[in-house]
Design a protein around this motif. Structure first.
Motif, mmCIF file in Angstrom:
data_model
loop_
_atom_site.group_PDB
_atom_site.id
_atom_site.type_symbol
_atom_site.label_atom_id
_atom_site.label_comp_id
_atom_site.label_asym_id
_atom_site.label_seq_id
_atom_site.Cartn_x
_atom_site.Cartn_y
_atom_site.Cartn_z
ATOM 1 N N PHE A 14 0.782 -1.102 0.102
ATOM 2 C CA PHE A 14 0.142 0.045 -0.061
ATOM 3 C C PHE A 14 0.786 1.252 0.129
ATOM 4 C CE2 PHE A 14 -2.302 3.371 2.422
ATOM 5 C CZ PHE A 14 -3.150 3.531 1.437
ATOM 6 N N THR A 15 1.837 1.263 0.738
ATOM 7 C CA THR A 15 2.596 2.393 1.067
ATOM 8 C C THR A 15 3.473 2.644 -0.389
ATOM 9 O OG1 THR A 15 3.222 1.928 3.366
ATOM 10 C CG2 THR A 15 4.857 3.172 2.107
ATOM 11 N N CYS A 16 4.217 1.507 -1.143
ATOM 12 C CA CYS A 16 4.854 1.739 -2.319
ATOM 13 C C CYS A 16 4.124 2.133 -3.430
ATOM 14 C CB CYS A 16 5.444 0.435 -2.751
ATOM 15 S SG CYS A 16 6.673 -0.278 -1.751
ATOM 16 N N TYR A 17 2.768 1.647 -3.492
ATOM 17 C CA TYR A 17 1.750 2.414 -4.559
ATOM 18 C C TYR A 17 1.433 3.746 -4.250
ATOM 19 C CZ TYR A 17 1.977 -2.487 -6.961
ATOM 20 O OH TYR A 17 2.472 -3.460 -7.631
ATOM 21 N N THR A 18 1.038 3.898 -3.064
ATOM 22 C CA THR A 18 0.657 5.106 -2.805
ATOM 23 C C THR A 18 1.603 6.239 -2.870
ATOM 24 O OG1 THR A 18 -0.845 4.447 -0.921
ATOM 25 C CG2 THR A 18 -0.429 6.869 -0.856
ATOM 26 N N VAL A 19 2.816 6.056 -2.693
ATOM 27 C CA VAL A 19 3.910 6.976 -2.947
ATOM 28 C C VAL A 19 4.351 7.204 -4.314
ATOM 29 C CG1 VAL A 19 6.556 7.259 -2.383
ATOM 30 C CG2 VAL A 19 5.049 6.507 -0.480
ATOM 31 N N VAL A 20 4.324 5.930 -4.899
ATOM 32 C CA VAL A 20 4.570 6.176 -6.643
ATOM 33 C C VAL A 20 3.420 6.837 -7.320
ATOM 34 C CG1 VAL A 20 5.008 5.053 -8.529
ATOM 35 C CG2 VAL A 20 6.240 4.056 -6.669
ATOM 36 N N GLY A 21 2.276 6.785 -6.955
ATOM 37 C CA GLY A 21 1.268 7.244 -7.728
ATOM 38 C C GLY A 21 0.980 8.837 -7.225
ATOM 39 N N SER A 22 1.232 9.143 -5.913
ATOM 40 C CA SER A 22 1.045 10.414 -5.323
ATOM 41 C C SER A 22 2.282 11.239 -5.859
ATOM 42 C CB SER A 22 1.000 10.307 -3.780
ATOM 43 O OG SER A 22 -0.145 9.641 -3.333
ATOM 44 N N ALA A 23 3.294 10.791 -5.975
ATOM 45 C CA ALA A 23 4.410 11.348 -6.401
ATOM 46 C C ALA A 23 4.417 11.917 -7.884
ATOM 47 C CB ALA A 23 5.641 10.592 -6.175
ATOM 48 N N ILE A 24 3.870 10.876 -8.568
ATOM 49 C CA ILE A 24 3.689 11.433 -10.084
ATOM 50 C C ILE A 24 2.493 12.576 -10.106
ATOM 51 C CG2 ILE A 24 2.746 10.580 -12.377
ATOM 52 C CD1 ILE A 24 3.708 7.844 -11.619
ATOM 53 N N TRP A 25 1.409 12.451 -9.449
ATOM 54 C CA TRP A 25 0.462 13.370 -9.547
ATOM 55 C C TRP A 25 0.915 14.800 -9.021
ATOM 56 C CZ3 TRP A 25 -4.495 14.322 -11.189
ATOM 57 C CH2 TRP A 25 -5.259 15.067 -10.369
ATOM 58 N N ASN A 26 1.676 14.798 -7.776
ATOM 59 C CA ASN A 26 2.212 15.915 -7.139
ATOM 60 C C ASN A 26 3.320 16.596 -7.988
ATOM 61 O OD1 ASN A 26 0.531 15.482 -4.786
ATOM 62 N ND2 ASN A 26 2.353 14.354 -3.948
#
Length: 212
Positions: free
Chosen positions: A141-153
């Motif tokens: 959950f942490t990995c996918y959240t960090v990668v997805g959020s980082a791209i959006w941000n």
């Protein structure tokens, strides 16, 4: 709302970005586009840097996602089953087996859902709840959240820094995008509900026929 957001960011810098994004993840109606685009613009006239604004925003996204993830863990599958076993289940035409099916689907597609939903307004926050309910491993959950959020941000912060004084144009475009996505989601939900209810009615009709 927008004025409060801008004042907080001007006053607290990176911490303001972190706090507002974390808060936005828990309460989706708060516009992340304003926070991120303005954060990018701030890098053009303050000591704030684009990479650190992205880091602050991504950490905020993760903290907010954790809150909803653990809310989902508290609700969990067994509690949902108890709820649908009562009057709520009858009204919504839901059964315990439906919860198992939804949980099985999330076990198969959860990784993709958590990642791609980070680019969808409102849903990108709420997806953390079913992730917690299905007990998705915290590391994944942490990995996918960090990668997805980082791209959006990254996209919005960089655009904000490029647009400079015109950063509000990004917000206008994102507002239109959010409206389109919201209506599409509503349409999908309505279609899914209609199909689901029809299937349940057919099953009931077939059972009644078989009894006769």
């Amino acid at each position: 709302m927008q004025e409060i957001i801008l004042n907080l960011m001007n006053q607290f810098g990176y911490f303001g970005v972190f706090f507002l994004i974390a808060f936005e993840n828990i309460f989706p109606p708060i516009p992340s586009e304003v926070i991120l685009a303005f954060g990018g613009f701030m890098t053009t006239y303050t000591k704030l840097s684009v990479p650190l604004v992205i880091v602050a925003a991504t950490l905020g996204s993760l903290v907010g996602a954790y809150v909803l993830y653990f809310i989902g863990k508290i609700l969990n599958k067994e509690r949902l089953k108890k709820i649908v076993s009562g009057k709520v289940g009858k009204v919504l035409h839901l059964k315990r087996e439906d919860i198992d099916k939804a949980d099985a689907w999330f076990d198969r597609k959860g990784n993709i859902a958590v990642f791609f939903c980070r680019f969808v307004p409102i849903v990108r926050s709420l997806i953390s709840i079913p992730a917690g309910m299905s007990e998705m491993p915290l590391f994944k959950f942490t990995c996918y959240t960090v990668v997805g959020s980082a791209i959006w941000n990254t996209v919005l912060v960089v655009l904000g820094s490029i647009m400079g004084d015109n950063w509000t144009k990004i917000v206008s475009v994102m507002d239109e995008y959010s409206q389109i996505v919201l209506w599409l989601l509503i349409a999908v939900v309505v279609i899914v509900v209609i199909v689901f209810i029809r299937k349940n009615k057919k099953k009931k009709a077939n059972k009644e026929k078989s009894k006769k």
